[in-house]
Write an enzyme that holds these catalytic residues in place. Structure first.
Site, mmCIF file in Angstrom:
data_model
loop_
_atom_site.group_PDB
_atom_site.id
_atom_site.type_symbol
_atom_site.label_atom_id
_atom_site.label_comp_id
_atom_site.label_asym_id
_atom_site.label_seq_id
_atom_site.Cartn_x
_atom_site.Cartn_y
_atom_site.Cartn_z
ATOM 1 C CG ASP A 105 38.035 13.697 45.931
ATOM 2 O OD1 ASP A 105 38.282 14.512 46.832
ATOM 3 O OD2 ASP A 105 37.053 13.809 45.168
ATOM 4 C CE1 TYR B 130 31.331 12.468 44.221
ATOM 5 C CE2 TYR B 130 33.381 11.504 44.968
ATOM 6 C CZ TYR B 130 32.684 12.583 44.471
ATOM 7 O OH TYR B 130 33.338 13.762 44.216
ATOM 8 C CE LYS C 162 34.825 15.872 47.183
ATOM 9 N NZ LYS C 162 34.876 14.502 46.621
ATOM 10 C CG HIS D 110 29.823 17.306 47.444
ATOM 11 N ND1 HIS D 110 29.647 15.947 47.407
ATOM 12 C CD2 HIS D 110 30.356 17.629 46.243
ATOM 13 C CE1 HIS D 110 30.051 15.481 46.236
ATOM 14 N NE2 HIS D 110 30.480 16.488 45.507
ATOM 15 C CG ASN E 67 43.313 1.367 30.987
ATOM 16 O OD1 ASN E 67 44.472 1.323 31.377
ATOM 17 N ND2 ASN E 67 42.963 1.041 29.763
ATOM 18 N N PRO E 68 44.072 -0.092 34.267
ATOM 19 C CG PRO E 68 44.351 -2.352 34.746
ATOM 20 C CD PRO E 68 43.545 -1.409 33.914
#
Ligand code: A2P
Length: 322
Positions: free
Chosen positions: A40, A45, A74, A107, A271-272
């Site tokens: 997304d 961003y 977007k 957006h 965080n994996p």
């Protein structure tokens, strides 16, 4: 598996908001490697070049094919005028190194004065951040003009599907009245503190899919000083009880609630372990009672509200939901 319709949008997507450009390429690569097939993105961003590099690296390594990856982006507020919509998508496609998007969304239902690419990209909210008193500059562009330009992008195949974000029920009714090609998906903030039941129901009644952003609620807003750590949905007793009974994490319970009520969710984790656990939430089965108990946490608490942050951060009063 290639996607055939909007209904094939993968239930848990990886959100790319607030991922700094310096770590974005690796994060996207790791997300795809971890199994995410839904990204997304958005012009606003500020990381689409790096998202593109991460995607290309994953494709080059044979982790998946382009057809197996769902990529959403977007249209930013400054590109609402008919003549700016195609160049905005072209810029996004170029940055992402893609031939087409799976989904392109408006957006915000907020038209701002055009800012040329050469002046600033992405332009963000201020018209001119360098003046002594910067503010937003709304532009008189009807949303119907913007939508008709989105329709053309779909007809040309540059966006396989088109839709909107942050529309209220009133705007959605209106859109259904003027559209030639209907919107296929509505993306909105939704989590157990903001269930938006009527809006989700209305969107579905009109045949739209719904994606929930910020599906974990406040957690996305702590780093922006727009929420405090202690209001986390994950700490709610009902969520904790379900998590311990189903032997999964509280976040998985909340994401599973989002998926089982019929929305896809977009969530990010750097965080994996959490990245993996969030993706696996789509497999968790909640009972009808559990779903209702979580829905009862609703308090119509909206974290992402232009009526608040545009005034606080951008010196301009611009509510859209009130
Ligand atoms: P982290 O990256 O440290 O995991 P958004 O709603 O914008 O996608 O942000 C999600 C927020 O929730 C991030 O701050 C992320 O932090 C956190 N988060 C994501 N997944 C989990 C999880 N499984 N458990 C706890 N926190 C999570």
């Amino acid at each position: 598996m290639a996607f055939e319709s909007i209904k094939d949008i993968p239930a848990v997507g990886f959100g790319l908001w607030k991922i700094g450009p310096e770590i974005c390429e690796d994060t996207v690569y790791e997300a795809i490697k971890c199994g995410y097939r839904h990204l997304d993105a958005a012009c606003d961003y500020g990381n689409e070049v790096e998202v593109g590099r991460g995607i290309q690296r994953a494709l080059a390594d044979g982790i998946c094919t382009r057809e197996e990856l769902w990529v959403t982006s977007k249209l930013w507020n400054t590109y609402h005028r008919a003549e700016h919509v195609t160049p905005a998508l072209d810029r996004t496609l170029n940055d992402l190194q893609l031939e087409y998007l799976d989904l392109y969304l408006i957006h915000f239902p907020i038209a701002l004065e055009f800012v040329p690419f050469e002046t600033r990209y992405p332009p963000e909210w201020f018209f001119d951040p360098d003046t002594s008193d910067p503010c937003m500059k709304p532009s008189r562009v009807p949303l119907s003009d913007t939508w008709h330009s989105m329709e053309k992008l779909k007809a040309e195949g540059k966006a396989k599907h088109i839709g909107v974000c942050n529309y209220s029920s009133g705007l959605l009714h209106d859109l259904m009245n003027y559209c030639t090609t209907p919107p296929e998906l509505l993306q909105i903030e939704s989590h157990p503190y903001l269930t938006q039941e009527k809006l989700v129901r209305l969107a579905k009644q009109y045949g739209l899919e719904v994606t929930a952003f910020s599906p974990l609620g406040s957690l996305s807003y702590v780093e922006l000083d727009m929420a405090s750590q202690d209001e986390s949905i994950l700490e709610q007793a009902v969520v904790q009880e379900i998590a311990s009974r189903l032997e999964c994490s509280a976040a998985q319970v909340v994401l599973a609630w989002g998926v089982q009520r019929g929305t896809s969710v977009v969530v990010k984790s750097m965080n994996p372990e959490r990245m993996e656990q969030n993706l696996a939430a789509a497999e968790i089965e909640l009972s009808e009672n559990d779903i209702q108990a979580i829905s009862a946490l609703n308090q119509n608490r909206r974290y992402n509200d232009p009526g608040v942050f545009c005034e606080g951060a951008f010196n301009t009063f611009h509510p859209i939901y009130d």
